[in-house]
Design a protein around this motif. Structure first.
Motif, PDB file in Angstrom:
ATOM      1  N   GLY A  77      -3.550   1.132  -0.045  1.00 36.91           N
ATOM      2  CA  GLY A  77      -3.647   0.028  -0.854  1.00 36.91           C
ATOM      3  C   GLY A  77      -5.082  -0.820  -0.767  1.00 36.91           C
ATOM      4  N   LEU A  78      -6.477  -0.438   0.427  1.00 34.52           N
ATOM      5  CA  LEU A  78      -7.661  -0.468   0.441  1.00 34.52           C
ATOM      6  C   LEU A  78      -8.407  -0.291  -0.139  1.00 34.52           C
ATOM      7  CD1 LEU A  78      -6.169  -2.366   3.507  1.00 34.52           C
ATOM      8  CD2 LEU A  78      -5.985  -3.400   1.834  1.00 34.52           C
ATOM      9  N   ASN A  79      -8.888  -0.722  -0.540  1.00 36.82           N
ATOM     10  CA  ASN A  79     -10.729  -0.622  -0.919  1.00 36.82           C
ATOM     11  C   ASN A  79     -11.629  -0.296   0.241  1.00 36.82           C
ATOM     12  OD1 ASN A  79      -9.657   1.527  -3.520  1.00 36.82           O
ATOM     13  ND2 ASN A  79      -9.506  -0.388  -4.500  1.00 36.82           N
ATOM     14  N   THR A  93     -12.364 -13.422   5.711  1.00 38.35           N
ATOM     15  CA  THR A  93     -11.480 -12.807   4.518  1.00 38.35           C
ATOM     16  C   THR A  93     -10.955 -14.241   3.765  1.00 38.35           C
ATOM     17  OG1 THR A  93      -9.765 -13.933   6.446  1.00 38.35           O
ATOM     18  CG2 THR A  93     -10.967 -11.954   6.364  1.00 38.35           C
ATOM     19  N   ARG A  94     -10.207 -12.900   2.696  1.00 37.23           N
ATOM     20  CA  ARG A  94     -10.271 -14.539   1.648  1.00 37.23           C
ATOM     21  C   ARG A  94      -8.773 -13.495   0.701  1.00 37.23           C
ATOM     22  NH1 ARG A  94     -14.379 -14.608  -2.437  1.00 37.23           N
ATOM     23  NH2 ARG A  94     -15.358 -13.298  -0.908  1.00 37.23           N
ATOM     24  N   ASN A  95      -7.755 -14.438   1.290  1.00 38.38           N
ATOM     25  CA  ASN A  95      -6.448 -14.013   0.504  1.00 38.38           C
ATOM     26  C   ASN A  95      -5.602 -12.871   0.754  1.00 38.38           C
ATOM     27  OD1 ASN A  95      -6.282 -16.245  -0.908  1.00 38.38           O
ATOM     28  ND2 ASN A  95      -7.378 -15.624  -2.001  1.00 38.38           N
ATOM     29  N   LEU A  96      -6.227 -12.174   2.213  1.00 42.21           N
ATOM     30  CA  LEU A  96      -5.717 -10.677   2.615  1.00 42.21           C
ATOM     31  C   LEU A  96      -4.905 -11.115   3.810  1.00 42.21           C
ATOM     32  CD1 LEU A  96      -6.678  -7.996   1.868  1.00 42.21           C
ATOM     33  CD2 LEU A  96      -8.432  -7.894   3.800  1.00 42.21           C
ATOM     34  N   SER A  97      -4.067 -10.390   3.680  1.00 40.94           N
ATOM     35  CA  SER A  97      -2.543 -10.957   4.650  1.00 40.94           C
ATOM     36  C   SER A  97      -3.058 -10.239   6.252  1.00 40.94           C
ATOM     37  CB  SER A  97      -1.486 -10.023   4.409  1.00 40.94           C
ATOM     38  OG  SER A  97      -1.459  -8.662   4.380  1.00 40.94           O
ATOM     39  N   VAL A 142     -13.825  -4.653   1.871  1.00 40.21           N
ATOM     40  CA  VAL A 142     -12.668  -4.509   1.747  1.00 40.21           C
ATOM     41  C   VAL A 142     -11.809  -5.266   0.517  1.00 40.21           C
ATOM     42  CG1 VAL A 142      -9.945  -3.636   2.426  1.00 40.21           C
ATOM     43  CG2 VAL A 142     -11.989  -3.785   4.159  1.00 40.21           C
ATOM     44  N   THR A 143     -11.569  -3.984  -0.075  1.00 42.31           N
ATOM     45  CA  THR A 143     -10.489  -5.208  -1.521  1.00 42.31           C
ATOM     46  C   THR A 143      -9.143  -4.256  -1.827  1.00 42.31           C
ATOM     47  OG1 THR A 143     -11.082  -3.417  -3.073  1.00 42.31           O
ATOM     48  CG2 THR A 143     -12.874  -5.164  -2.999  1.00 42.31           C
ATOM     49  N   ALA A 152      -1.786  -8.538   8.291  1.00 45.15           N
ATOM     50  CA  ALA A 152      -1.273  -7.349   8.252  1.00 45.15           C
ATOM     51  C   ALA A 152      -2.418  -6.025   7.378  1.00 45.15           C
ATOM     52  CB  ALA A 152      -0.151  -7.068   7.428  1.00 45.15           C
ATOM     53  N   ASP A 153      -2.919  -7.121   6.693  1.00 46.74           N
ATOM     54  CA  ASP A 153      -3.642  -5.859   6.035  1.00 46.74           C
ATOM     55  C   ASP A 153      -4.786  -5.755   6.694  1.00 46.74           C
ATOM     56  OD1 ASP A 153      -2.457  -4.647   3.569  1.00 46.74           O
ATOM     57  OD2 ASP A 153      -2.469  -6.119   2.443  1.00 46.74           O
ATOM     58  N   VAL A 154      -5.179  -7.250   6.775  1.00 49.56           N
ATOM     59  CA  VAL A 154      -6.421  -6.973   7.732  1.00 49.56           C
ATOM     60  C   VAL A 154      -7.009  -6.234   9.077  1.00 49.56           C
ATOM     61  CG1 VAL A 154      -7.669  -9.101   9.260  1.00 49.56           C
ATOM     62  CG2 VAL A 154      -7.390  -9.996   7.232  1.00 49.56           C
ATOM     63  N   ALA A 155      -5.295  -6.544   9.688  1.00 54.13           N
ATOM     64  CA  ALA A 155      -5.317  -5.347  10.831  1.00 54.13           C
ATOM     65  C   ALA A 155      -5.033  -3.875  10.654  1.00 54.13           C
ATOM     66  CB  ALA A 155      -3.868  -5.771  11.196  1.00 54.13           C
ATOM     67  N   LYS A 156      -4.675  -3.688   9.646  1.00 50.59           N
ATOM     68  CA  LYS A 156      -5.302  -2.645   9.095  1.00 50.59           C
ATOM     69  C   LYS A 156      -6.377  -2.032   8.650  1.00 50.59           C
ATOM     70  CE  LYS A 156      -0.471  -2.604   7.019  1.00 50.59           C
ATOM     71  NZ  LYS A 156       0.115  -2.399   5.358  1.00 50.59           N
ATOM     72  N   ALA A 157      -7.137  -3.086   8.133  1.00 54.06           N
ATOM     73  CA  ALA A 157      -8.891  -2.561   7.617  1.00 54.06           C
ATOM     74  C   ALA A 157      -9.514  -2.777   9.288  1.00 54.06           C
ATOM     75  CB  ALA A 157      -9.343  -3.653   6.969  1.00 54.06           C
ATOM     76  N   LEU A 158      -9.123  -3.283   9.822  1.00 50.02           N
ATOM     77  CA  LEU A 158      -9.942  -3.130  11.232  1.00 50.02           C
ATOM     78  C   LEU A 158      -9.863  -1.991  12.209  1.00 50.02           C
ATOM     79  CD1 LEU A 158      -9.727  -6.245  13.060  1.00 50.02           C
ATOM     80  CD2 LEU A 158     -12.279  -4.965  13.262  1.00 50.02           C
ATOM     81  N   ALA A 159      -8.547  -1.412  11.893  1.00 46.61           N
ATOM     82  CA  ALA A 159      -8.121  -0.071  12.814  1.00 46.61           C
ATOM     83  C   ALA A 159      -8.967   0.674  11.225  1.00 46.61           C
ATOM     84  CB  ALA A 159      -6.753  -0.150  12.394  1.00 46.61           C
ATOM     85  N   VAL A 160      -8.908   1.221  10.226  1.00 51.21           N
ATOM     86  CA  VAL A 160      -9.679   2.120   9.772  1.00 51.21           C
ATOM     87  C   VAL A 160     -10.703   1.958   9.640  1.00 51.21           C
ATOM     88  CG1 VAL A 160      -9.747   2.800   7.558  1.00 51.21           C
ATOM     89  CG2 VAL A 160      -7.414   2.415   7.734  1.00 51.21           C
ATOM     90  N   VAL A 161     -11.424   0.621   9.660  1.00 50.59           N
ATOM     91  CA  VAL A 161     -12.898   0.770   9.990  1.00 50.59           C
ATOM     92  C   VAL A 161     -13.264   0.791  12.126  1.00 50.59           C
ATOM     93  CG1 VAL A 161     -15.494  -0.629  10.353  1.00 50.59           C
ATOM     94  CG2 VAL A 161     -13.139  -1.141   7.747  1.00 50.59           C
ATOM     95  N   SER A 162     -12.136   1.104  12.357  1.00 47.23           N
ATOM     96  CA  SER A 162     -12.328   1.067  14.046  1.00 47.23           C
ATOM     97  C   SER A 162     -13.285   2.490  13.773  1.00 47.23           C
ATOM     98  CB  SER A 162     -12.075   1.034  14.890  1.00 47.23           C
ATOM     99  OG  SER A 162     -12.327  -1.043  14.577  1.00 47.23           O
ATOM    100  N   LEU A 163     -11.648   3.541  13.098  1.00 46.89           N
ATOM    101  CA  LEU A 163     -11.453   4.892  13.355  1.00 46.89           C
ATOM    102  C   LEU A 163     -12.871   5.821  12.858  1.00 46.89           C
ATOM    103  CD1 LEU A 163      -9.781   6.813  14.223  1.00 46.89           C
ATOM    104  CD2 LEU A 163      -8.156   6.426  12.370  1.00 46.89           C
TER     105      LEU A 163
END
Length: 76
Positions: free
Chosen positions: A9-11, A45-49, A26-27, A51-62
Motif C-alpha cells: 500500500g506504499l508508493n 517521515t510524516r504521519n507514516l506509522s 514514499v507515500t 510499521a509502514d516505515v519499517a516496511k518501506a525501509l525493508a522494501v528500499v533495502s531489498l
C-alpha cells in the motif's frame, strides 16, 4: 513524478527535477524520504506509522539497486 514501485500500500516515487543525493519519496497514509546512497537512510517521515516505515525501509533495502538505477535514469 514517476512511481517506480508499489508494495504494502506504499508508493515509491522519484521526483523528476529533484536534487541529489539519490533518494525516493514514499507515500501511503503519510510520507517518508529515504536516501539510496551512500547507504539506505530515512531522512524524514510524516504521519507514516512505525510499521509502514519499517516496511518501506525493508522494501528500499531489498530493491535499492533497481531504485538507484531508476533515479539515475530519470535524472540523466
Amino acid at each position: 513524478m514517476p512511481t517506480i514501485h508499489r508494495e504494502y500500500g506504499l508508493n515509491f516515487v522519484v521526483y523528476v527535477d529533484d536534487h541529489p543525493p539519490p533518494h525516493v519519496h514514499v507515500t501511503g497514509r503519510g510520507v517518508a524520504k529515504i536516501e539510496l546512497e551512500p547507504d539506505v537512510v530515512i531522512v524524514e517521515t510524516r504521519n507514516l506509522s512505525k510499521a509502514d516505515v519499517a516496511k518501506a525501509l525493508a522494501v528500499v533495502s531489498l530493491r535499492r539497486d533497481a531504485m538507484l538505477e531508476a533515479w539515475k535514469r530519470i535524472h540523466g
